[in-house]
Design a protein around this motif. Sequence first.
Motif, PDB file in Angstrom:
ATOM      1  N   VAL B  72       0.825  -1.209   0.000  1.00  0.00           N
ATOM      2  CA  VAL B  72       0.000   0.000   0.000  1.00  0.00           C
ATOM      3  C   VAL B  72       0.861   1.261   0.000  1.00  0.00           C
ATOM      4  CG1 VAL B  72      -1.965  -1.117   1.093  1.00  0.00           C
ATOM      5  CG2 VAL B  72      -0.295   0.043   2.506  1.00  0.00           C
ATOM      6  N   ARG B  73       2.127   1.138   0.400  1.00  0.00           N
ATOM      7  CA  ARG B  73       3.000   2.310   0.333  1.00  0.00           C
ATOM      8  C   ARG B  73       3.683   2.453  -1.024  1.00  0.00           C
ATOM      9  NH1 ARG B  73       3.875   1.591   6.141  1.00  0.00           N
ATOM     10  NH2 ARG B  73       5.329  -0.068   5.670  1.00  0.00           N
ATOM     11  N   ASP B  74       3.361   1.505  -1.933  1.00  0.00           N
ATOM     12  CA  ASP B  74       3.893   1.611  -3.299  1.00  0.00           C
ATOM     13  C   ASP B  74       3.415   2.947  -3.882  1.00  0.00           C
ATOM     14  OD1 ASP B  74       4.346   1.451  -6.034  1.00  0.00           O
ATOM     15  OD2 ASP B  74       3.914  -0.703  -6.129  1.00  0.00           O
ATOM     16  N   PRO B  75       4.345   3.882  -4.120  1.00  0.00           N
ATOM     17  CA  PRO B  75       3.910   5.223  -4.548  1.00  0.00           C
ATOM     18  C   PRO B  75       3.112   5.207  -5.852  1.00  0.00           C
ATOM     19  CG  PRO B  75       6.311   4.975  -4.716  1.00  0.00           C
ATOM     20  CD  PRO B  75       5.804   3.764  -4.010  1.00  0.00           C
ATOM     21  N   GLN B  76       3.338   4.207  -6.677  1.00  0.00           N
ATOM     22  CA  GLN B  76       2.607   4.151  -7.947  1.00  0.00           C
ATOM     23  C   GLN B  76       1.124   3.844  -7.737  1.00  0.00           C
ATOM     24  OE1 GLN B  76       4.509   1.614 -10.888  1.00  0.00           O
ATOM     25  NE2 GLN B  76       6.496   2.160 -10.067  1.00  0.00           N
ATOM     26  N   LEU B  77       0.802   3.179  -6.610  1.00  0.00           N
ATOM     27  CA  LEU B  77      -0.604   2.853  -6.353  1.00  0.00           C
ATOM     28  C   LEU B  77      -1.384   4.107  -5.974  1.00  0.00           C
ATOM     29  CD1 LEU B  77      -2.859   0.708  -5.922  1.00  0.00           C
ATOM     30  CD2 LEU B  77      -1.977   0.379  -3.608  1.00  0.00           C
ATOM     31  N   GLY B  78      -0.757   5.035  -5.272  1.00  0.00           N
ATOM     32  CA  GLY B  78      -1.394   6.319  -4.986  1.00  0.00           C
ATOM     33  C   GLY B  78      -2.334   6.319  -3.792  1.00  0.00           C
ATOM     34  N   ASP B 119     -10.978   5.230  -0.926  1.00  0.00           N
ATOM     35  CA  ASP B 119     -10.226   4.285  -1.747  1.00  0.00           C
ATOM     36  C   ASP B 119     -10.118   2.964  -0.985  1.00  0.00           C
ATOM     37  OD1 ASP B 119      -9.741   6.038  -3.856  1.00  0.00           O
ATOM     38  OD2 ASP B 119      -7.967   6.862  -2.883  1.00  0.00           O
ATOM     39  N   ILE B 120     -10.465   1.877  -1.664  1.00  0.00           N
ATOM     40  CA  ILE B 120     -10.509   0.571  -0.995  1.00  0.00           C
ATOM     41  C   ILE B 120      -9.610  -0.411  -1.739  1.00  0.00           C
ATOM     42  CG2 ILE B 120     -12.008  -1.344  -0.295  1.00  0.00           C
ATOM     43  CD1 ILE B 120     -14.323   0.786  -0.400  1.00  0.00           C
ATOM     44  N   VAL B 121      -8.747  -1.081  -0.984  1.00  0.00           N
ATOM     45  CA  VAL B 121      -7.823  -2.043  -1.575  1.00  0.00           C
ATOM     46  C   VAL B 121      -7.948  -3.364  -0.825  1.00  0.00           C
ATOM     47  CG1 VAL B 121      -5.417  -2.556  -2.120  1.00  0.00           C
ATOM     48  CG2 VAL B 121      -6.214  -0.199  -2.186  1.00  0.00           C
ATOM     49  N   ASP B 122      -8.149  -4.443  -1.575  1.00  0.00           N
ATOM     50  CA  ASP B 122      -8.165  -5.786  -0.991  1.00  0.00           C
ATOM     51  C   ASP B 122      -6.844  -6.457  -1.301  1.00  0.00           C
ATOM     52  OD1 ASP B 122     -10.767  -5.418  -0.156  1.00  0.00           O
ATOM     53  OD2 ASP B 122     -11.657  -6.441  -1.877  1.00  0.00           O
ATOM     54  N   ILE B 123      -6.166  -6.893  -0.257  1.00  0.00           N
ATOM     55  CA  ILE B 123      -4.856  -7.524  -0.424  1.00  0.00           C
ATOM     56  C   ILE B 123      -4.915  -8.948   0.125  1.00  0.00           C
ATOM     57  CG2 ILE B 123      -2.402  -7.433   0.183  1.00  0.00           C
ATOM     58  CD1 ILE B 123      -2.869  -4.375   0.589  1.00  0.00           C
ATOM     59  N   ARG B 124      -4.451  -9.901  -0.694  1.00  0.00           N
ATOM     60  CA  ARG B 124      -4.355 -11.290  -0.233  1.00  0.00           C
ATOM     61  C   ARG B 124      -2.902 -11.572   0.106  1.00  0.00           C
ATOM     62  NH1 ARG B 124      -5.239 -14.328  -4.774  1.00  0.00           N
ATOM     63  NH2 ARG B 124      -3.181 -15.301  -4.786  1.00  0.00           N
ATOM     64  N   GLY B 125      -2.681 -12.155   1.265  1.00  0.00           N
ATOM     65  CA  GLY B 125      -1.338 -12.562   1.640  1.00  0.00           C
ATOM     66  C   GLY B 125      -1.293 -14.074   1.780  1.00  0.00           C
ATOM     67  N   THR B 140      -7.046  -8.930   3.566  1.00  0.00           N
ATOM     68  CA  THR B 140      -7.089  -7.671   4.302  1.00  0.00           C
ATOM     69  C   THR B 140      -7.719  -6.597   3.430  1.00  0.00           C
ATOM     70  OG1 THR B 140      -5.075  -8.283   5.487  1.00  0.00           O
ATOM     71  CG2 THR B 140      -5.658  -5.941   5.484  1.00  0.00           C
ATOM     72  N   LYS B 141      -8.785  -5.996   3.938  1.00  0.00           N
ATOM     73  CA  LYS B 141      -9.400  -4.870   3.235  1.00  0.00           C
ATOM     74  C   LYS B 141      -8.979  -3.591   3.930  1.00  0.00           C
ATOM     75  CE  LYS B 141     -13.738  -5.155   1.851  1.00  0.00           C
ATOM     76  NZ  LYS B 141     -13.640  -5.123   0.374  1.00  0.00           N
ATOM     77  N   LEU B 142      -8.289  -2.720   3.189  1.00  0.00           N
ATOM     78  CA  LEU B 142      -7.861  -1.434   3.728  1.00  0.00           C
ATOM     79  C   LEU B 142      -8.667  -0.326   3.061  1.00  0.00           C
ATOM     80  CD1 LEU B 142      -4.002  -2.004   3.765  1.00  0.00           C
ATOM     81  CD2 LEU B 142      -5.597  -2.195   5.682  1.00  0.00           C
ATOM     82  N   VAL B 143      -9.071   0.641   3.863  1.00  0.00           N
ATOM     83  CA  VAL B 143      -9.884   1.751   3.367  1.00  0.00           C
ATOM     84  C   VAL B 143      -9.155   3.047   3.670  1.00  0.00           C
ATOM     85  CG1 VAL B 143     -12.123   2.916   3.517  1.00  0.00           C
ATOM     86  CG2 VAL B 143     -11.983   0.422   3.860  1.00  0.00           C
ATOM     87  N   ALA B 144      -8.836   3.817   2.620  1.00  0.00           N
ATOM     88  CA  ALA B 144      -8.285   5.162   2.828  1.00  0.00           C
ATOM     89  C   ALA B 144      -9.468   6.122   2.804  1.00  0.00           C
ATOM     90  CB  ALA B 144      -7.279   5.511   1.738  1.00  0.00           C
TER      91      ALA B 144
END
Lengths: 142, 150
Positions: B72-78, B119-125, B140-144
């Motif tokens: 999520v800190r990948d600057p390209q993702l924004g 902004d909502i990102v679903d990440i599978r680990g 993991t669902k992260l919400v900005a």
Amino acid sequence: MTAKISYGSVEVGTELPARSFPVTRATLVQYAGASGDFNPIHWNEKFALEVGLPDVIAHGMFTMAEAIRVVTDWAGDPGAVVDYGVRFTKPVVVPNDDKGALIEVSGKVAAKLDDNLVRVDLVAVCDGKKVLGMSRAVVRLA
Amino acid sequence: MALDQSFVGRTYPPTPAYEVGREKIREFAEAVGDTHPAYVDAEAARALGHADVIAPPTFVFSITYRAAGEVVRDPQLGLDYSRVVHGDQKFSYVRPVRAGDRLTVTSTIEAVKSLAGNDIVDIRGDVHDETGELVVTALTKLVARAAEEA
């Protein structure tokens, strides 16, 4: 995996023993250290207020860790949990006093699945508000 | 700011191995007040059929979240990481995490969307052990949260 509850002994609607879990600021500091989550909203009141929270709040993952204890203590083997998921709906607000907050968790069997699996639906309440939604665990019974 | 949809399906390289220590498991169990003997007593764990002390079910989040953080800190993702809150969390276990495991996490972006300015990102680990076997998958669902109107 060696659950102490047999699949045949439960039915849909079977209630698990409910539990209450106290949480104080000291609890949150200890959890921050153990989990590595040092987000200041969990220990710094000034910071929490600045980002629009009512006070310091508990780590969502702390509440998630407490809620599953209703299932693992009931089943007897924490390794019998096959699936576990929650939605973080409301924060657990933890005041800076010696009482803190109380997370009350109840659960019941919502479905019997194949292979000795059952789905348990959990309800976690703090200060009269549900703090977890869609809180479900699938556990393998004996 | 709308997130870049081209990130959906992107998989990041596996993390370096995290070795699960029995004292770390004990520390975590004590922090959540969980006195189950399978977390601290190898004999008790073996009586339940485990090879060594096991970790509480949510222990592995410490490892998967660190991996997700790099995504999520990948600057390209924004994604505005300072506004991120935890929306949902799910785990699917093949077996419990246990002391001595050397775990790697491979993170994949499952979904990216914007709802009402959030902004909502679903990440599978996917967490594998040193033999390459899958141990647990964390979703993991992260919400900005939307920035307030200036």
